[in-house]
Write a protein that holds these residues in place. Sequence first.
Motif, PDB file in Angstrom:
ATOM      1  N   ASP A  63       0.814  -1.225   0.000  1.00  0.00           N
ATOM      2  CA  ASP A  63       0.000   0.000   0.000  1.00  0.00           C
ATOM      3  C   ASP A  63       0.842   1.267   0.000  1.00  0.00           C
ATOM      4  OD1 ASP A  63      -3.014  -0.936   0.776  1.00  0.00           O
ATOM      5  OD2 ASP A  63      -1.495  -2.231   1.676  1.00  0.00           O
ATOM      6  N   TRP A 108     -11.455  -2.819  -1.293  1.00  0.00           N
ATOM      7  CA  TRP A 108     -10.565  -3.962  -1.062  1.00  0.00           C
ATOM      8  C   TRP A 108     -10.693  -4.987  -2.180  1.00  0.00           C
ATOM      9  CZ3 TRP A 108     -11.835  -5.001   4.805  1.00  0.00           C
ATOM     10  CH2 TRP A 108     -11.155  -4.060   5.593  1.00  0.00           C
ATOM     11  N   HIS A 112      -7.052  -5.259  -3.699  1.00  0.00           N
ATOM     12  CA  HIS A 112      -6.340  -6.463  -3.263  1.00  0.00           C
ATOM     13  C   HIS A 112      -6.199  -7.458  -4.407  1.00  0.00           C
ATOM     14  CE1 HIS A 112      -6.429  -4.688   0.534  1.00  0.00           C
ATOM     15  NE2 HIS A 112      -6.703  -5.732   1.293  1.00  0.00           N
ATOM     16  N   LEU A 125      -8.668 -14.398  -3.176  1.00  0.00           N
ATOM     17  CA  LEU A 125      -9.368 -13.440  -2.323  1.00  0.00           C
ATOM     18  C   LEU A 125     -10.830 -13.827  -2.200  1.00  0.00           C
ATOM     19  CD1 LEU A 125      -9.121 -10.648  -0.833  1.00  0.00           C
ATOM     20  CD2 LEU A 125      -9.822  -9.597  -3.001  1.00  0.00           C
ATOM     21  N   HIS A 129     -15.518  -9.990   3.711  1.00  0.00           N
ATOM     22  CA  HIS A 129     -14.669  -9.063   4.456  1.00  0.00           C
ATOM     23  C   HIS A 129     -15.413  -8.538   5.687  1.00  0.00           C
ATOM     24  CE1 HIS A 129     -12.087  -9.344   1.019  1.00  0.00           C
ATOM     25  NE2 HIS A 129     -12.948  -8.729   0.229  1.00  0.00           N
ATOM     26  N   THR A 205      -9.724  -8.342   6.010  1.00  0.00           N
ATOM     27  CA  THR A 205      -9.923  -8.811   4.645  1.00  0.00           C
ATOM     28  C   THR A 205     -10.042 -10.336   4.672  1.00  0.00           C
ATOM     29  OG1 THR A 205      -7.513  -8.689   4.409  1.00  0.00           O
ATOM     30  CG2 THR A 205      -8.791  -6.896   3.483  1.00  0.00           C
ATOM     31  N   TRP A 207      -9.404 -13.841   3.132  1.00  0.00           N
ATOM     32  CA  TRP A 207      -8.565 -14.582   2.200  1.00  0.00           C
ATOM     33  C   TRP A 207      -8.946 -16.056   2.227  1.00  0.00           C
ATOM     34  CZ3 TRP A 207      -5.719 -12.324  -1.334  1.00  0.00           C
ATOM     35  CH2 TRP A 207      -5.269 -11.009  -1.113  1.00  0.00           C
TER      36      TRP A 207
END
Length: 241
Positions: A63, A108, A112, A125, A129, A205, A207
Amino acid sequence: MKENWLGAMQADQIGDETLDVARAAGLLQQQIRSAGLKLRESTDFTLFEDTIRATEDKYLMEDFSTRFFDLHGTSAFWIGAWDSAGEPVSVQAAKLEDLRDRSLGQYWQQQHRRIFVDPGAHAELGEDHAHDAFFMRGKIVYHGNLWLRRDARGKGLAEALTQLGFLISLLKWSPDYLYGLMAAQNAKKGFGIRVGYRRFVPRGTHWITPPGHIRPDDWLVYSNHNDLVTLARTIIAEDLE
């Protein structure tokens, strides 16, 4: 006439808020400098990367990497602290996203995937979230890449340095929200509340298959605008005790 009076009162409140935040930031700077550290704020993220390489962890978050983002002074800054020998003791960074057209959760999903999934097919992903992230919109600051040298830990510097980053963000951008992603263990131990976050969601987040260097158990930790102003006024009140 009534509208003019209300407008003047609101302007006074905003002015008082800015003064309180600036005063609290000054108190934090005094605390940090009294520990023998020199502070520097910068918007030069090439220098940030060079400073990161001089730390023991050498960890640069995507980021705050110029490989992935154009980081400019209008929307990003970092703060470093150095000891008397000129060695880095702490770094942290913050950046602003204007998310009036989408939620943080939707952001995101886009970013992401672009940063972590598309370049590496091994990462996957999810979509589940943090619940709050899908309701967070507006001017949102991400605070991260926080590092403190081992010999400086346990002395209250992590709290003072992090809170300074929060308040500088508040002065610069007056955001609706400021958030971070924190390891579940640290959140459960109360580190988040000590540094100034006021809201906690036990899922950051989502995953399915995280990238190798990303923790899958992070929490969304955040404060809204009023929380940050209250933090500043709490710092002032504690100084007067």
